[in-house]
Design a protein around this motif. Sequence first.
Motif, short mmCIF file in Angstrom:
data_model
loop_
_atom_site.label_atom_id
_atom_site.label_comp_id
_atom_site.label_asym_id
_atom_site.label_seq_id
_atom_site.Cartn_x
_atom_site.Cartn_y
_atom_site.Cartn_z
N GLN A 72 -12.98 -13.44 -20.04
CA GLN A 72 -13.56 -13.73 -18.74
C GLN A 72 -13.14 -15.12 -18.26
OE1 GLN A 72 -15.34 -11.56 -16.98
NE2 GLN A 72 -15.36 -9.98 -18.55
N HIS A 73 -12.39 -15.84 -19.10
CA HIS A 73 -12.11 -17.25 -18.82
C HIS A 73 -10.64 -17.51 -18.48
CE1 HIS A 73 -16.11 -17.81 -20.39
NE2 HIS A 73 -15.76 -17.26 -21.54
N MET A 74 -9.71 -16.69 -19.02
CA MET A 74 -8.30 -16.90 -18.70
C MET A 74 -8.06 -16.68 -17.21
SD MET A 74 -4.98 -14.88 -20.22
CE MET A 74 -5.31 -13.39 -19.25
N PRO A 75 -7.31 -17.56 -16.56
CA PRO A 75 -7.02 -17.35 -15.13
C PRO A 75 -6.36 -15.98 -14.92
CG PRO A 75 -6.33 -19.53 -15.81
CD PRO A 75 -6.69 -18.79 -17.06
N LEU A 76 -6.99 -15.16 -14.12
CA LEU A 76 -6.46 -13.83 -13.85
C LEU A 76 -6.72 -13.51 -12.39
CD1 LEU A 76 -5.25 -11.13 -14.75
CD2 LEU A 76 -7.56 -10.37 -15.33
N ALA A 77 -5.65 -13.48 -11.63
CA ALA A 77 -5.78 -13.17 -10.20
C ALA A 77 -5.82 -11.67 -10.01
CB ALA A 77 -4.61 -13.78 -9.44
N MET A 78 -6.65 -11.22 -9.08
CA MET A 78 -6.72 -9.81 -8.70
C MET A 78 -6.18 -9.67 -7.28
SD MET A 78 -8.17 -8.00 -11.16
CE MET A 78 -9.17 -8.30 -12.63
N GLU A 79 -5.08 -8.97 -7.15
CA GLU A 79 -4.46 -8.77 -5.85
C GLU A 79 -4.57 -7.30 -5.47
OE1 GLU A 79 -3.10 -10.85 -3.72
OE2 GLU A 79 -3.32 -12.68 -4.89
N TRP A 80 -5.22 -7.02 -4.35
CA TRP A 80 -5.40 -5.64 -3.91
C TRP A 80 -4.36 -5.28 -2.85
CZ3 TRP A 80 -8.76 -1.85 -5.58
CH2 TRP A 80 -9.68 -2.25 -6.54
N ARG A 81 -3.85 -4.07 -2.94
CA ARG A 81 -2.93 -3.53 -1.95
C ARG A 81 -3.44 -2.15 -1.53
NH1 ARG A 81 -1.86 -8.06 -2.37
NH2 ARG A 81 0.19 -9.08 -2.55
N ASP A 82 -3.01 -1.71 -0.36
CA ASP A 82 -3.53 -0.46 0.18
C ASP A 82 -2.89 0.80 -0.38
OD1 ASP A 82 -5.50 -1.56 1.77
OD2 ASP A 82 -4.20 -1.79 3.50
N SER A 83 -1.85 0.64 -1.20
CA SER A 83 -1.21 1.81 -1.81
C SER A 83 -0.54 1.42 -3.11
CB SER A 83 -0.16 2.40 -0.86
OG SER A 83 0.96 1.55 -0.78
N PRO A 84 -0.31 2.38 -4.01
CA PRO A 84 0.44 2.08 -5.24
C PRO A 84 1.85 1.60 -4.95
CG PRO A 84 -0.72 4.18 -5.45
CD PRO A 84 -0.83 3.76 -4.02
N VAL A 85 2.44 2.09 -3.85
CA VAL A 85 3.78 1.66 -3.48
C VAL A 85 3.78 0.16 -3.18
CG1 VAL A 85 5.56 1.88 -1.71
CG2 VAL A 85 4.44 3.91 -2.61
N ALA A 86 2.80 -0.30 -2.40
CA ALA A 86 2.71 -1.72 -2.08
C ALA A 86 2.38 -2.55 -3.32
CB ALA A 86 1.66 -1.94 -0.99
N ALA A 87 1.51 -2.02 -4.18
CA ALA A 87 1.15 -2.75 -5.39
C ALA A 87 2.34 -2.89 -6.32
CB ALA A 87 0.00 -2.03 -6.11
N ALA A 88 3.15 -1.83 -6.44
CA ALA A 88 4.34 -1.89 -7.28
C ALA A 88 5.36 -2.87 -6.72
CB ALA A 88 4.96 -0.51 -7.42
N ALA A 89 5.53 -2.86 -5.40
CA ALA A 89 6.46 -3.79 -4.77
C ALA A 89 6.02 -5.24 -5.00
CB ALA A 89 6.57 -3.49 -3.28
#
Length: 425
Positions: free
Chosen positions: A51-68
């Motif tokens: 719970q302490h290591m820096p971990l960014a959560m980035e949301w995208r509207d599709s798996p295609v965008a997330a993969a890119a």
Amino acid sequence: MAAPFSPTAATPEQQAAIIEYGATWRAWMRCTERADRPAAEAAIRELYGTQHMPLAMEWRDSPVAAAAAARFAGGDDSVATNMWTIEDRLRLDPRWVRATCARLGDTPDYLTLRLTPRQPFRRLLGLREASAGIARPLDELVRQPLASFTAPTGVPDPGDVDGAGRLAFGEEWPRVLAILGRQQAGVVMRTALRTHAQRVSRASVGLVSTTLGQLDAFHPYVAAARDVLGLRLGAQHLVRLDAFLAIARSAGAWFALPNVAFVSERPVVCTVDPEGRLHAEDGPALAYGDGVRVYAWHGVRVPARVILEPDAITIADITAQPNAEVRRVLTERFGVERFVREPGSTLIHEDETGKLWRRWITPARRWGGGGEVVQMVEVLNATPEPDGTRKTYFLRVPPTIQTAREAVAWTFNLQTYDYKPSVET
């Protein structure tokens, strides 16, 4: 060790419970509600182990965008290495997986999507093929070059000099701008961005086993063994299993890098055929909020016009299509009977039972074989219409058939010598 599970030995109550469990998870696979982001993020952090290591959560509207975005963040081919490194950290112990599959009577090829007769528990749940029916066409789209879906990723347009410059040079961009001036800095920026994009586009980031999110079939499979059959799991496995299940109930596919996870929203449209394969006759079978669309015909991803404009398909489109599955869909949408009726078909046999027609989709090789052919028998309906005429029907038959009588007999599931139309009733 307990005896392996067998559907034939299971009680009717157990079988019903397993089938119901599978139906519940298949519904999650096709869920089109908005993602439960807090639940998904908490589960992903649990899998990362801190719970302490820096971990960014980035949301995208599709798996295609997330993969890119994962490709771009990872930088050239190193993203593939990063993905597998993280997957090794997230994956359940393979030895334990094999032992679990053996206890359930299933073969241990848990990473493959092909069902075999030696997988009774998987067959009863029906999750494997349900996942594959959506994941396979989607994975094809996800693996396309980055340039083909840059728009929905949130990456700045190269025309936006400052936005793209910050992306290409980070904190160094103001210095580059001050030294070179806006016009020359824009030229340098676009060159750097193009070079980076070319490297990134070579990295293949697809839907791998630990990032399927709602399309996850393996972890619900283990959970069914726990919840329905009472399979006992160790504490460590329980925590990790529940985290994967929480993600499957909360979000779409996600992609893990060392310090950032790119997570996808669920689709806004998801329609399948009775076999669970992506399928829609008048629109996208799978659609996401950022405009990503997957057009599919019984699980085969096809260009949009095949679904939206079937009347515009030509014979030239069919014969020029290199992919056999797409070619089959094009032929079906064009109409097999129409395909044979068009000029260019060959009448190869005719007798009192009908006419046998053949049309090559792809030509045979010079020394025979290798081509793809459609063969149909043309017959008259034995029962006259009220006005005394008889309707003509075209019935598709195997390409190995040589005579019209053999073809008609085949349609009745008979041998040629058994087919006697004079005694039909």
